[in-house]
Design a protein around this motif. Structure first.
Motif, PDB file in Angstrom:
ATOM      1  N   ARG A 275      18.316  54.818  41.428  1.00 21.58           N
ATOM      2  CA  ARG A 275      18.006  53.401  41.662  1.00 21.58           C
ATOM      3  C   ARG A 275      18.125  53.058  43.139  1.00 21.58           C
ATOM      4  NH1 ARG A 275      21.075  48.205  38.834  1.00 21.58           N
ATOM      5  NH2 ARG A 275      19.862  46.594  39.906  1.00 21.58           N
ATOM      6  N   ARG A 276      19.174  53.548  43.776  1.00 23.50           N
ATOM      7  CA  ARG A 276      19.362  53.304  45.209  1.00 23.50           C
ATOM      8  C   ARG A 276      18.249  53.968  46.016  1.00 23.50           C
ATOM      9  NH1 ARG A 276      19.172  52.682  49.695  1.00 23.50           N
ATOM     10  NH2 ARG A 276      20.761  52.640  51.335  1.00 23.50           N
ATOM     11  N   GLY A 277      17.897  55.189  45.645  1.00 26.08           N
ATOM     12  CA  GLY A 277      16.834  55.891  46.355  1.00 26.08           C
ATOM     13  C   GLY A 277      15.483  55.229  46.178  1.00 26.08           C
ATOM     14  N   GLY A 278      15.206  54.717  44.977  1.00 28.49           N
ATOM     15  CA  GLY A 278      13.945  54.024  44.742  1.00 28.49           C
ATOM     16  C   GLY A 278      13.826  52.756  45.566  1.00 28.49           C
ATOM     17  N   GLU A 279      14.920  52.012  45.686  1.00 28.29           N
ATOM     18  CA  GLU A 279      14.911  50.798  46.505  1.00 28.29           C
ATOM     19  C   GLU A 279      14.644  51.134  47.968  1.00 28.29           C
ATOM     20  OE1 GLU A 279      18.714  49.128  45.760  1.00 28.29           O
ATOM     21  OE2 GLU A 279      18.145  48.219  43.831  1.00 28.29           O
ATOM     22  N   GLU A 280      15.233  52.223  48.439  1.00 23.24           N
ATOM     23  CA  GLU A 280      15.019  52.639  49.832  1.00 23.24           C
ATOM     24  C   GLU A 280      13.554  52.992  50.071  1.00 23.24           C
ATOM     25  OE1 GLU A 280      16.777  56.062  52.826  1.00 23.24           O
ATOM     26  OE2 GLU A 280      16.222  56.559  50.763  1.00 23.24           O
ATOM     27  N   GLU A 281      12.946  53.720  49.140  1.00 22.41           N
ATOM     28  CA  GLU A 281      11.532  54.072  49.281  1.00 22.41           C
ATOM     29  C   GLU A 281      10.650  52.829  49.290  1.00 22.41           C
ATOM     30  OE1 GLU A 281      10.601  58.431  47.511  1.00 22.41           O
ATOM     31  OE2 GLU A 281      10.966  56.876  46.017  1.00 22.41           O
ATOM     32  N   ARG A 282      10.925  51.897  48.389  1.00 25.97           N
ATOM     33  CA  ARG A 282      10.102  50.682  48.314  1.00 25.97           C
ATOM     34  C   ARG A 282      10.226  49.846  49.583  1.00 25.97           C
ATOM     35  NH1 ARG A 282      11.792  51.034  42.943  1.00 25.97           N
ATOM     36  NH2 ARG A 282      13.601  49.705  43.318  1.00 25.97           N
ATOM     37  N   ARG A 283      11.435  49.762  50.147  1.00 27.75           N
ATOM     38  CA  ARG A 283      11.616  48.996  51.385  1.00 27.75           C
ATOM     39  C   ARG A 283      10.832  49.618  52.533  1.00 27.75           C
ATOM     40  NH1 ARG A 283      17.108  48.563  49.892  1.00 27.75           N
ATOM     41  NH2 ARG A 283      17.648  50.232  51.328  1.00 27.75           N
ATOM     42  N   SER A 284      10.926  50.929  52.660  1.00 23.82           N
ATOM     43  CA  SER A 284      10.219  51.603  53.741  1.00 23.82           C
ATOM     44  C   SER A 284       8.711  51.481  53.567  1.00 23.82           C
ATOM     45  CB  SER A 284      10.631  53.077  53.787  1.00 23.82           C
ATOM     46  OG  SER A 284      10.020  53.743  54.861  1.00 23.82           O
ATOM     47  N   LEU A 285       8.254  51.610  52.331  1.00 27.95           N
ATOM     48  CA  LEU A 285       6.827  51.500  52.049  1.00 27.95           C
ATOM     49  C   LEU A 285       6.318  50.094  52.352  1.00 27.95           C
ATOM     50  CD1 LEU A 285       4.610  53.373  50.907  1.00 27.95           C
ATOM     51  CD2 LEU A 285       5.075  52.394  48.669  1.00 27.95           C
ATOM     52  N   ALA A 286       7.109  49.087  51.991  1.00 24.98           N
ATOM     53  CA  ALA A 286       6.714  47.706  52.254  1.00 24.98           C
ATOM     54  C   ALA A 286       6.731  47.400  53.745  1.00 24.98           C
ATOM     55  CB  ALA A 286       7.649  46.748  51.513  1.00 24.98           C
ATOM     56  N   ALA A 287       7.663  48.018  54.481  1.00 30.17           N
ATOM     57  CA  ALA A 287       7.744  47.769  55.921  1.00 30.17           C
ATOM     58  C   ALA A 287       6.522  48.308  56.648  1.00 30.17           C
ATOM     59  CB  ALA A 287       9.008  48.406  56.491  1.00 30.17           C
ATOM     60  N   LEU A 288       6.068  49.490  56.262  1.00 31.75           N
ATOM     61  CA  LEU A 288       4.939  50.116  56.951  1.00 31.75           C
ATOM     62  C   LEU A 288       3.598  49.647  56.401  1.00 31.75           C
ATOM     63  CD1 LEU A 288       4.378  52.099  59.213  1.00 31.75           C
ATOM     64  CD2 LEU A 288       4.373  53.947  57.539  1.00 31.75           C
ATOM     65  N   ASN A 289       3.593  49.116  55.188  1.00 30.30           N
ATOM     66  CA  ASN A 289       2.353  48.658  54.557  1.00 30.30           C
ATOM     67  C   ASN A 289       2.534  47.245  54.014  1.00 30.30           C
ATOM     68  OD1 ASN A 289       0.588  51.328  54.366  1.00 30.30           O
ATOM     69  ND2 ASN A 289       2.681  51.881  53.811  1.00 30.30           N
ATOM     70  N   PRO A 290       2.655  46.252  54.913  1.00 30.95           N
ATOM     71  CA  PRO A 290       2.861  44.872  54.460  1.00 30.95           C
ATOM     72  C   PRO A 290       1.607  44.317  53.809  1.00 30.95           C
ATOM     73  CG  PRO A 290       2.459  44.905  56.810  1.00 30.95           C
ATOM     74  CD  PRO A 290       2.550  46.340  56.373  1.00 30.95           C
ATOM     75  N   PRO A 291       1.707  43.136  53.173  1.00 27.80           N
ATOM     76  CA  PRO A 291       0.516  42.533  52.556  1.00 27.80           C
ATOM     77  C   PRO A 291      -0.614  42.403  53.567  1.00 27.80           C
ATOM     78  CG  PRO A 291       2.478  41.351  51.889  1.00 27.80           C
ATOM     79  CD  PRO A 291       2.913  42.327  52.939  1.00 27.80           C
TER      80      PRO A 291
ATOM     81  N   THR B 138      -1.731  52.504  53.331  1.00 33.81           N
ATOM     82  CA  THR B 138      -2.683  52.976  54.328  1.00 33.81           C
ATOM     83  C   THR B 138      -2.040  53.909  55.346  1.00 33.81           C
ATOM     84  OG1 THR B 138      -2.302  50.931  55.568  1.00 33.81           O
ATOM     85  CG2 THR B 138      -4.227  50.998  54.149  1.00 33.81           C
ATOM     86  N   TYR B 139      -0.704  53.882  55.423  1.00 38.89           N
ATOM     87  CA  TYR B 139       0.002  54.776  56.336  1.00 38.89           C
ATOM     88  C   TYR B 139       1.118  55.494  55.585  1.00 38.89           C
ATOM     89  CZ  TYR B 139      -2.518  52.976  60.329  1.00 38.89           C
ATOM     90  OH  TYR B 139      -3.517  52.661  61.207  1.00 38.89           O
ATOM     91  N   CYS B 140       1.286  56.774  55.918  1.00 37.46           N
ATOM     92  CA  CYS B 140       2.297  57.604  55.268  1.00 37.46           C
ATOM     93  C   CYS B 140       3.686  57.197  55.743  1.00 37.46           C
ATOM     94  CB  CYS B 140       2.037  59.075  55.584  1.00 37.46           C
ATOM     95  SG  CYS B 140       3.292  60.198  54.931  1.00 37.46           S
ATOM     96  N   THR B 141       4.589  57.006  54.811  1.00 38.66           N
ATOM     97  CA  THR B 141       5.932  56.538  55.144  1.00 38.66           C
ATOM     98  C   THR B 141       6.832  57.674  55.611  1.00 38.66           C
ATOM     99  OG1 THR B 141       5.557  55.030  53.298  1.00 38.66           O
ATOM    100  CG2 THR B 141       7.691  54.947  54.312  1.00 38.66           C
ATOM    101  N   ARG B 142       6.343  58.898  55.592  1.00 38.13           N
ATOM    102  CA  ARG B 142       7.133  60.026  56.090  1.00 38.13           C
ATOM    103  C   ARG B 142       6.794  60.370  57.531  1.00 38.13           C
ATOM    104  NH1 ARG B 142       9.940  62.303  52.111  1.00 38.13           N
ATOM    105  NH2 ARG B 142       9.254  61.887  49.986  1.00 38.13           N
ATOM    106  N   CYS B 143       5.495  60.421  57.850  1.00 31.26           N
ATOM    107  CA  CYS B 143       5.096  60.847  59.192  1.00 31.26           C
ATOM    108  C   CYS B 143       4.461  59.723  60.002  1.00 31.26           C
ATOM    109  CB  CYS B 143       4.137  62.031  59.111  1.00 31.26           C
ATOM    110  SG  CYS B 143       2.561  61.666  58.292  1.00 31.26           S
TER     111      CYS B 143
END
Length: 622
Positions: A559-575, A606-611
């Motif tokens: 659950r903690r890891g999923g929240e971290e992924e979603r935050r990073s994904l939302a930061a790099l790919n905002p609405p 549209t952008y990869c959250t890893r690289c």
């Protein structure tokens, strides 16, 4: 007569247009005669993306919609056109293929301007060509910014202003754009071509359309650590430092994106960002998560297919092993499939829980390496510590067996995980959980096959199958869970090292504490599982308690890891401000594979959250 009336109206239309002020009447009449009326029913196509340009259209009435595929293959709405607007002139002027499709929203009457007519209009009115050249340049950059850039969170009308302050630069193959060790005072985005990024003389990656560079020096005030060289002829969009910082100050979502990019590409520099900026970033990300996000993580249920296929195969092999007694091929197949069915299903469940996943072949490699490397290593160490009378434990080896087994086996599995987690791409807690579970289950698969073989030698095929089925049912409570928990602890410890300057902070102490507790918890769970102080129902209750405790802790980490992924994904790919066509918005597509780092992102990113590189589809331009 109808044609003449149309010519007169065209001539009058041109005479009143600023483009043709001062053009002699005779020349306007000649040009008007070259233009042909065109009618498009509602829903019909004026032009389609990818076609060679042979004409353009001037709309007289009605409305049309301009759409194009972005980098990830979604058809997005670029603009809507009405009377008096021209469409298709960009590709005609550049002698290129269409960069967008145009469809009539209502009945549309237009003037068809073919290549000869366009050339004649340009000849009689230099202002016509100059005006179109300028607007075409702005519209082209605007379209690129809309569908293929990190600027897509900016509203459409304001994005036009951004297009006006950027410059397109042609770059020839072999030209050095950025040199390592130098400060960059410009921001670059790739419009076309390929650009090779090297670090310390080694090729790091290749930048393609939609990728960008130069932001690290502008954001952190440090020299560039990479050299960027054009691998092919290409085009760049260039923005000056002052404009870059002005945009970040005016648009918080864009600043949020670049802050996340800095975390991805240079995690060691994030400590140089002020505490206030870090707080602002976290608040902005939470707000982004609460708003409509373009990223829709689809529900994954591939583990069901894995379970049905592997369990079905094991059931069939079990029946064959009982019927065809002594058939070595069936026995070996039963051992392999029976040992792997539970572990592979468990890994599939954990993998489906990850939003930003890895390719299956990478997990398969970890699974096999753990079986081949960790099991023999643990066996050798356990023989030395627990079986040999000359071992260091001496007479204490019997009493210490559960804790020794827990320590030896977990550390043997973690050696592979530690080597993997040190890689730059392993930036999320879920990475540690997934690969930890995979390493643990690779160990469990070979161990189960070994125990099954031992019972076959001592008893019968029935006993072998009983052992394999029992271990299959108990597999979620064992090695995969323990090693996933321990790997999460290792990840917390490694994140401290990834950020220079954090070691002395309270955050580092907290992470080191969590790391130690998680590794300790994994070893204790393993040792308690092997301890088994009771027999019969007491033993069953004990194993249930230990197993459920481990799964509960693992679920908290997931659950903690999923929240971290979603935050990073939302930061790099905002609405995004860009609208999807209705039929595209309703699609549920597959995850997108990043060509740069070989990992998956959910549809809508549209952008990869890893690289941090642009996500591309080969047919995105079609």
């Amino acid at each position: 007569m109808e044609s003449r009336a149309m010519n007169v109206s065209i001539e009058e239309y041109f005479r009143e247009h600023p483009w043709f002020h001062g053009v002699p009447r005779e020349e306007l009449q000649e040009a008007a005669g070259l233009l042909k009326p065109a009618f498009f029913a509602s829903g019909s196509w004026l032009m389609k993306e990818g076609q060679l340009a042979e004409e353009c259209f001037l709309l007289l009435d009605g409305q049309a919609q301009v759409t194009s595929r972005n980098l990830v293959g979604e058809r997005v709405v670029l603009s809507e056109l009405s009377a008096g607007e021209m469409v298709g002139e960009i590709a005609l002027m550049r002698n290129d293929r269409r960069g967008a499709s145009v469809q009539a929203l209502t009945e549309v009457n237009a003037l068809r301007i073919d290549r000869d007519a366009f050339a004649r209009l340009s000849e009689i009115s230099p202002l016509f060509y100059e005006s179109l050249s300028y607007t075409a340049e702005i519209r082209m950059i605007h379209g690129i910014l809309q569908k293929a850039s990190i600027w897509s969170a900016i509203p459409e009308q304001e994005l036009r202003g951004l297009a006006e302050i950027t410059v397109r630069k042609h770059v020839e193959a072999g030209e050095t754009v950025v040199l390592s060790g130098e400060f960059s005072n410009q921001f670059f985005m790739v419009l076309d071509g390929k650009f090779e990024m090297t670090q310390a003389g080694k090729r790091a990656t290749v930048l393609r359309k939609g990728d960008f560079f130069g932001e690290v020096s502008l954001l952190a005030g440090v020299p560039e650590e990479n050299t960027i060289v054009a691998a092919t002829d290409g085009e760049l969009m260039v923005m000056a430092e002052e404009e870059f910082h002005s945009i970040l100050a005016y648009y918080p979502p864009v600043k949020q994106q670049f802050t996340e990019v800095l975390r991805i590409r240079r995690p060691d520099l994030t400590v140089s960002v002020s505490r206030e900026e870090n707080v602002e970033h976290e608040v902005a990300v939470r707000q982004t998560e609460e708003t409509s996000s373009p990223v829709a993580g689809r529900k994954r249920d591939s583990w069901m297919n894995v379970l049905l296929l592997s369990a079905g195969a094991f059931i069939l092999l079990s029946l064959l092993a009982l019927l065809l007694k002594g058939n070595q091929a069936v026995i070996v197949a039963s051992l392999i499939v029976g040992g792997a069915v539970g572990p592979i299903t468990f890994v599939s469940i954990i993998r489906d829980a990850q939003l930003l996943g890895f390719q299956a072949r990478r997990l398969a490699l970890m699974f096999i390496l753990s079986a081949v490397f960790a099991v023999p290593l643990a066996w050798v160490l356990e023989q030395w510590l627990l079986v040999s009378e000359e071992g260091p434990l001496g007479s204490f080896r019997v009493d210490a067996a559960p804790i020794v087994i827990g320590v030896v086996e977990e550390l043997s599995k973690l050696l592979l995980v530690v080597a993997l987690l040190r890689a730059k791409r392993m930036r999320f807690l879920m990475d540690a959980i997934v690969f930890g579970a995979t390493a643990g289950m690779g160990f469990a698969a070979l161990e189960s096959a070994y125990y099954g073989w031992m019972h076959l030698e001592q008893n019968s095929a029935w006993q072998m199958l009983a052992v394999l089925w029992t271990r299959t049912l108990l597999s979620p409570f064992g090695h995969g869970t323990w090693t996933a928990i321990a790997s999460a602890g290792i990840w917390y410890g490694l994140t401290v090292h990834a950020k220079r300057g954090e070691a002395a902070g309270s955050g580092a102490v907290r992470k080191w504490t969590i790391a130690a507790l998680l590794v300790f918890a994994a070893i204790v769970l393993h040792a308690c599982w092997d301890f088994q102080p009771w027999s019969g129902w007491g033993r069953l209750l004990w194993l249930t308690f230990i197993g459920c405790g481990g799964l509960f802790l693992l679920l908290l980490l997931i659950r903690r890891g999923g929240e971290e992924e979603r935050r990073s994904l939302a930061a790099l790919n905002p609405p995004r401000q860009l609208r999807l066509r209705q039929d595209e918005a309703e699609k549920q597509g597959a995850d997108i594979l990043c060509e740069a780092c070989g990992t998956y992102s959910p549809r809508g990113a549209t952008y990869c959250t890893r690289c941090g590189q642009a996500l591309l589809l080969e047919d995105a331009g079609g």
